[in-house]
Design a protein around this motif. Sequence first.
Motif, PDB file in Angstrom:
ATOM      1  N   LYS A 415       0.862  -1.187   0.000  1.00 34.77           N
ATOM      2  CA  LYS A 415       0.000   0.000   0.000  1.00 34.77           C
ATOM      3  C   LYS A 415       0.891   1.227   0.000  1.00 34.77           C
ATOM      4  N   THR A 420      -4.598   7.206  -4.038  1.00 37.59           N
ATOM      5  CA  THR A 420      -3.554   7.001  -5.044  1.00 37.59           C
ATOM      6  C   THR A 420      -2.799   8.276  -5.395  1.00 37.59           C
ATOM      7  N   LEU A 619       3.198  -3.269  -5.586  1.00 41.79           N
ATOM      8  CA  LEU A 619       3.254  -1.945  -6.206  1.00 41.79           C
ATOM      9  C   LEU A 619       4.699  -1.582  -6.508  1.00 41.79           C
ATOM     10  N   THR A 621       7.603   1.752  -7.288  1.00 43.17           N
ATOM     11  CA  THR A 621       7.875   3.182  -7.131  1.00 43.17           C
ATOM     12  C   THR A 621       8.967   3.563  -8.104  1.00 43.17           C
TER      13      THR A 621
END
Length: 621
Positions: A415, A420, A619, A621
């Motif tokens: 998360k 978002t 996720l 980055t």
Amino acid sequence: MMKVVSRGMKMKMMVMVLMVIVVTEAKEYMKYRDPKQPLNARIRDLMKRMSLEEKIGQMTQIERMHVSPTLLKKYFIGSVLSGAGSSPSPKASAEEWVKMVNTFQKAALSTRLGIPIFYGADATHGNNNVYNATIFPHNVGLGATRQRIGAVTALEVRATGINYNFAPSLAVCRDPRWGQCFESYSEDPKVVRAMTEFIPGLQGDIPPASRKGVPFLTGKKKVAACAKGFVGEGGTVNGIDKNNTELDFHGLLSIHMLPYLDSIRKGVISVMVAYSSWNGRKMHANRDLLTGFLKHKLKFRGFIISSWLGIDRITDPPHSNYSHSIEAGILAGIDIVMLEDNLTEFIDDLTYQVKSNNIPMSRIDDAVLRILRVKFTMGLFENPLADLSLVNQLGSQNHRELSREAVRRSLVLLKNGKSTNQPLLPLKKDVQKVLVTGTHADNLGYQCGGWTVEWQGVKDSDPIVGTTVLNAIRKTVDPSTQVVHMINPGMDLVKPQNFSYAIIVVGEIPYAEEKGDSKNLTIIEPGPSTIRNVCRVVRCVVVIISGRPVTIEPYLDKIDALVAAWLPGTEGQGVADVLFGQYGFTGKLPRTWFKSVDQLPMNVGDPHYDPLFPFGFGLTT
């Protein structure tokens, strides 16, 4: 009256003595000692010289605290091990380890036939028994660095004189409630199969022309590997350690057996038997799978070794009929039996079973042939003694950098921001003040998990050399940034201090095997309290240190960013590298992250699949 010996008589006597010497030397030529001879010729030559006592000695592996060089020589013992925590002294150096291993090896070499020993250890995530070793992430967190980690682990194991590593685990963990789940690479057999590249890292790349199933090792910088535990231990009912796996043969093959096919193709030297049962039948007594399938069908030519006191558990209660257990285990196909302290009982009982024709001599010869094949293949007859040439490899900076890289790749971002368009990560380095909190922020023992220094791991940093997450953060932020560390602050203490953000590091305490079985999979207190107190008043990233998914859904809406760091080992700097954006998050979940333990077991592809985070999620980055 003195007898006068003529000059001619003296010459005749000297010639006779020389002839005796020449004949004696000719008799003492031993083919098995000649490296120019073919492998099979050496094995046959040695085996025909061996007594039953010497053959049974080769089938015996004993914990080093329960044997002396004198006993090793008396019983012709073929291998010794250091169990978890079994070190020559607290914080022993690599030199001390080499000296200890060589003491046992010299005793073996002084026996009638001079057969060298294996010395084994559980180097499951680096040479984790040894002070100052590089501790890598546990298997659950490992990814693309697997073969290089195998090679580095081999170097650090050899640095201490050890030549046999009880790794890797090829269990396919299907239920995170199992206490050994962190030793499994994934719930997906395809991932576990890919991870068998750890074996060439330990042993070296097998030549293209090598026959399938034949054990292989290249040189003195490599160690014998062990594919464990055969087979199905990751599928036990309710994830209970050493329990029963209920599955048809097709399911056993398609989920749990596939990684062993790959390991055998890659020349793995040994296979360790699982403690568990399959459809009610103890694996240590399962001749159909150990001999019929592994040795005959798959043509495995290495040796099969029991788990620690594994044959004892053939009966319930364990060790209640040891003579029967020996008969059942050896007839099933076990070649080496791992013992703790019952050396003479095992040797006496096995000797009796053979002399009573309960165990045929052909079964003993099969075991010894396999053991000797490996010892010759490893070059132990030519180079039995360890030297000090690799001691500087232990915990070297290059190895720690590789571990740091492995940590970076293993982190999974679950998360990032409560919405978002408001991500928290990567964190800014040049802020006024940050809070670092949680039970696991400054504890190398928690960071490394089980199988580190001790079997169950340790609960502090003292016996481990490395960098905690807290110290990594301090090294990473701007020099002007104030880092405040509190283990479990209340809201009233946090709110007035105007922290730019908080990093909360919480998770499980170390465990291994049955001690880690869990019905609820919770973060230890005061971890949940820390999350509730801190995340209510300051933006927070929660870093979970655990060997498996844990219950997190009740706190998820309070958390701004969530990171699964698994059990990262000694190099906490890898965590800070990614939190602060020096590297991006790339890790993907090797396991399904459940919403509630009531859903378990739940694996990708199941009809009731409804995860909090699915297998493969992560996720970036």
